[in-house]
Design a protein around this motif. Structure first.
Motif, PDB file in Angstrom:
ATOM      1  N   ASP A  63       1.064  -1.268  -0.005  1.00  0.00           N
ATOM      2  CA  ASP A  63       0.092  -0.106   0.056  1.00  0.00           C
ATOM      3  C   ASP A  63       1.035   1.418  -0.058  1.00  0.00           C
ATOM      4  O   ASP A  63       2.193   1.364   0.281  1.00  0.00           O
ATOM      5  CB  ASP A  63      -0.981   0.081   1.352  1.00  0.00           C
ATOM      6  N   PRO A  64       0.416   2.535  -0.465  1.00  0.00           N
ATOM      7  CA  PRO A  64       1.170   3.678  -0.508  1.00  0.00           C
ATOM      8  C   PRO A  64       1.679   4.038   0.759  1.00  0.00           C
ATOM      9  O   PRO A  64       2.573   4.849   1.059  1.00  0.00           O
ATOM     10  CB  PRO A  64       0.232   4.556  -1.270  1.00  0.00           C
ATOM     11  N   ASN A  65       0.997   3.532   1.893  1.00  0.00           N
ATOM     12  CA  ASN A  65       1.576   3.733   3.086  1.00  0.00           C
ATOM     13  C   ASN A  65       3.017   3.203   3.820  1.00  0.00           C
ATOM     14  O   ASN A  65       3.243   3.546   4.876  1.00  0.00           O
ATOM     15  CB  ASN A  65       0.322   3.538   4.324  1.00  0.00           C
ATOM     16  N   VAL A  66       3.255   2.428   3.086  1.00  0.00           N
ATOM     17  CA  VAL A  66       4.497   1.699   3.380  1.00  0.00           C
ATOM     18  C   VAL A  66       5.842   2.398   3.005  1.00  0.00           C
ATOM     19  O   VAL A  66       5.728   3.145   2.240  1.00  0.00           O
ATOM     20  CB  VAL A  66       4.438   0.319   2.718  1.00  0.00           C
ATOM     21  N   LEU A  67       6.719   2.231   3.883  1.00  0.00           N
ATOM     22  CA  LEU A  67       8.005   2.979   3.709  1.00  0.00           C
ATOM     23  C   LEU A  67       9.100   1.875   4.234  1.00  0.00           C
ATOM     24  O   LEU A  67       9.195   1.283   5.338  1.00  0.00           O
ATOM     25  CB  LEU A  67       8.309   4.185   4.586  1.00  0.00           C
ATOM     26  N   TRP A 107       9.119  -7.189  10.280  1.00  0.00           N
ATOM     27  CA  TRP A 107       8.113  -7.103   9.262  1.00  0.00           C
ATOM     28  C   TRP A 107       7.112  -6.382   9.599  1.00  0.00           C
ATOM     29  O   TRP A 107       6.247  -6.735  10.511  1.00  0.00           O
ATOM     30  CB  TRP A 107       8.026  -8.601   8.512  1.00  0.00           C
ATOM     31  N   HIS A 108       6.565  -5.459   8.651  1.00  0.00           N
ATOM     32  CA  HIS A 108       5.257  -4.806   8.686  1.00  0.00           C
ATOM     33  C   HIS A 108       5.096  -4.206  10.237  1.00  0.00           C
ATOM     34  O   HIS A 108       4.030  -4.535  10.705  1.00  0.00           O
ATOM     35  CB  HIS A 108       4.141  -5.840   8.316  1.00  0.00           C
ATOM     36  N   ALA A 109       5.963  -3.322  10.728  1.00  0.00           N
ATOM     37  CA  ALA A 109       5.518  -2.670  11.962  1.00  0.00           C
ATOM     38  C   ALA A 109       4.575  -1.602  11.393  1.00  0.00           C
ATOM     39  O   ALA A 109       4.375  -0.824  10.776  1.00  0.00           O
ATOM     40  CB  ALA A 109       6.739  -1.980  12.661  1.00  0.00           C
ATOM     41  N   ALA A 110       3.306  -1.754  12.418  1.00  0.00           N
ATOM     42  CA  ALA A 110       1.917  -1.007  11.838  1.00  0.00           C
ATOM     43  C   ALA A 110       1.450  -0.428  13.300  1.00  0.00           C
ATOM     44  O   ALA A 110       1.458  -0.922  14.447  1.00  0.00           O
ATOM     45  CB  ALA A 110       1.294  -1.598  10.979  1.00  0.00           C
ATOM     46  N   LEU A 127       7.861  -0.094   7.388  1.00  0.00           N
ATOM     47  CA  LEU A 127       6.794   0.601   8.432  1.00  0.00           C
ATOM     48  C   LEU A 127       5.594   0.884   7.533  1.00  0.00           C
ATOM     49  O   LEU A 127       5.782   1.137   6.228  1.00  0.00           O
ATOM     50  CB  LEU A 127       7.349   1.990   8.679  1.00  0.00           C
ATOM     51  N   ASN A 128       4.462   0.518   8.073  1.00  0.00           N
ATOM     52  CA  ASN A 128       3.006   0.649   7.466  1.00  0.00           C
ATOM     53  C   ASN A 128       2.595   1.860   8.389  1.00  0.00           C
ATOM     54  O   ASN A 128       2.366   1.790   9.468  1.00  0.00           O
ATOM     55  CB  ASN A 128       2.323  -0.366   7.477  1.00  0.00           C
ATOM     56  N   ALA A 129       2.420   3.046   7.814  1.00  0.00           N
ATOM     57  CA  ALA A 129       2.133   4.357   8.339  1.00  0.00           C
ATOM     58  C   ALA A 129       0.653   4.502   8.567  1.00  0.00           C
ATOM     59  O   ALA A 129       0.160   5.503   8.655  1.00  0.00           O
ATOM     60  CB  ALA A 129       2.852   5.592   7.877  1.00  0.00           C
TER      61      ALA A 129
END
Length: 338
Positions: A106-110, A215-218, A249-251
């Motif tokens: 998703d575009p929220n990921v960095l 993986w995938h801290a959110a 990161l998923n923001a």
């Protein structure tokens, strides 16, 4: 190869995602791997002088006009993008025959580390998923386990697929479900394209589930994890691992509190988490590099049904009180008339 799906107003976040991917995902020649943005919007609404740093593939190039109109009339913008996702991923495989594996984010990921560990972990799997949480919540805060049964056990914000006959079968099944049943309707057992993911490890072969805390801290799993900055990198400790490198990161819900399924969550308090605030500052800086009023102020062209209104404070308290009163009235015994 990386793909994402977003509206015009989400393009600054998609560009930040692309920047991080281009930095950390290099091919054997040291060149960035391809990154493609699926535009769940009308490119005619882009500013006249706009130049995208990354290729755009409008959904109008993936769906026929009648299907696109039907999907847009049926769903709100969030549901619309979800209904398009499986078909878009399948279309990218068709258009890029050299792509053996495809990462969706998703575009929220960095991304914050090289993707070497991600590709190594993926191995020969057909698909890879990450769970929302990996530990039973030990308190009464919200969201709880019951709510994750409503939104799905796995997050649709990050997935990997390998080109194979089994993946073709998986994507066709997923698209069949998501295109007609991407509603956010918990009472009907529906939640966008995401709820269907929980069937994938059961129905399809070689679907891997990764529980590594790096993986995938959110927003939804940071309460069970702690972050520690080591020089310019971050390490994560959680229920399934200690001092693991933070890979991405998923923001969602952190950058914009109204995005996602947890706008009223009370489990993660940023005032008590300086580590998360520092990481979020880094994310905001990455997005701000691409911020432009002509993008962020543009309403989505597709998904004509209204998004749910996020209620907070006295408005939310009033709605909850009225619902409680309604339940009370429904259960008041009526006198028997003889």
């Amino acid at each position: 190869m990386l793909v994402t799906i977003c509206t015009i107003r989400q393009l600054p976040q998609a560009f930040a995602l692309g920047d991080s991917f281009s930095r950390y995902a290099l091919d054997s020649n040291g060149q960035p791997e391809p990154f493609l943005i699926g535009l769940a919007d009308d490119p005619a609404q882009l500013p006249p002088s706009f130049m995208s740093p990354y290729p755009l593939l409008p959904v109008s190039s993936v769906f026929t006009g009648d299907t696109l109109t039907s999907l847009s009339d049926t769903y709100n913008p969030t549901e619309f993008a979800a209904a398009c996702k499986p078909q878009f991923i399948a279309e990218v495989f068709n258009r890029y025959p050299a792509a053996d594996r495809l990462l969706y984010a998703d575009p929220n990921v960095l991304f914050t580390q090289p993707l070497t560990a991600i590709w190594r972990q993926f191995g020969e799997s057909n698909a890879l998923l990450t769970p929302h949480i990996t530990r039973t919540p030990a308190d009464t805060a919200w969201p709880d386990e019951k709510f994750f049964q409503n939104v799905g056990l796995y997050s649709a914000d990050f997935m990997i697929f390998r080109r194979s006959a089994e993946t073709d079968r998986l994507l066709a099944w997923w698209q069949d479900r998501a295109q007609e049943r991407a509603y956010i309707d918990f009472c009907a057992g529906l939640c966008t394209d995401q709820l269907w993911l929980m069937y994938m490890p059961v129905f399809f072969q070689q679907v891997q589930v990764v529980k590594n805390p790096g993986w995938h801290a959110a927003l939804w799993n940071l309460p069970e994890r702690t972050l520690r900055q080591v020089d310019e990198n971050w390490q994560v400790t959680g229920p399934t691992g200690t001092n693991q490198p933070l890979l991405f990161l998923n923001a969602k819900g952190l950058y914009n509190a109204d995005e996602g399924f947890f706008p009223n969550q009370n489990r993660l308090r940023l005032s008590e988490r300086p580590d998360v605030r520092t990481l979020l500052t880094t994310y905001r800086q990455a997005v701000d590099k691409h911020a432009a009023p002509g993008l962020t102020n543009t309403p989505p062209a597709y998904g004509r049904q209204p998004e749910p209104v996020v209620l907070r404070g006295w408005r939310r308290a009033t709605v909850r009180s009225l619902r409680a009163l309604n339940r009370f009235v429904d259960n008041v015994p009526l006198p028997v008339i003889r």
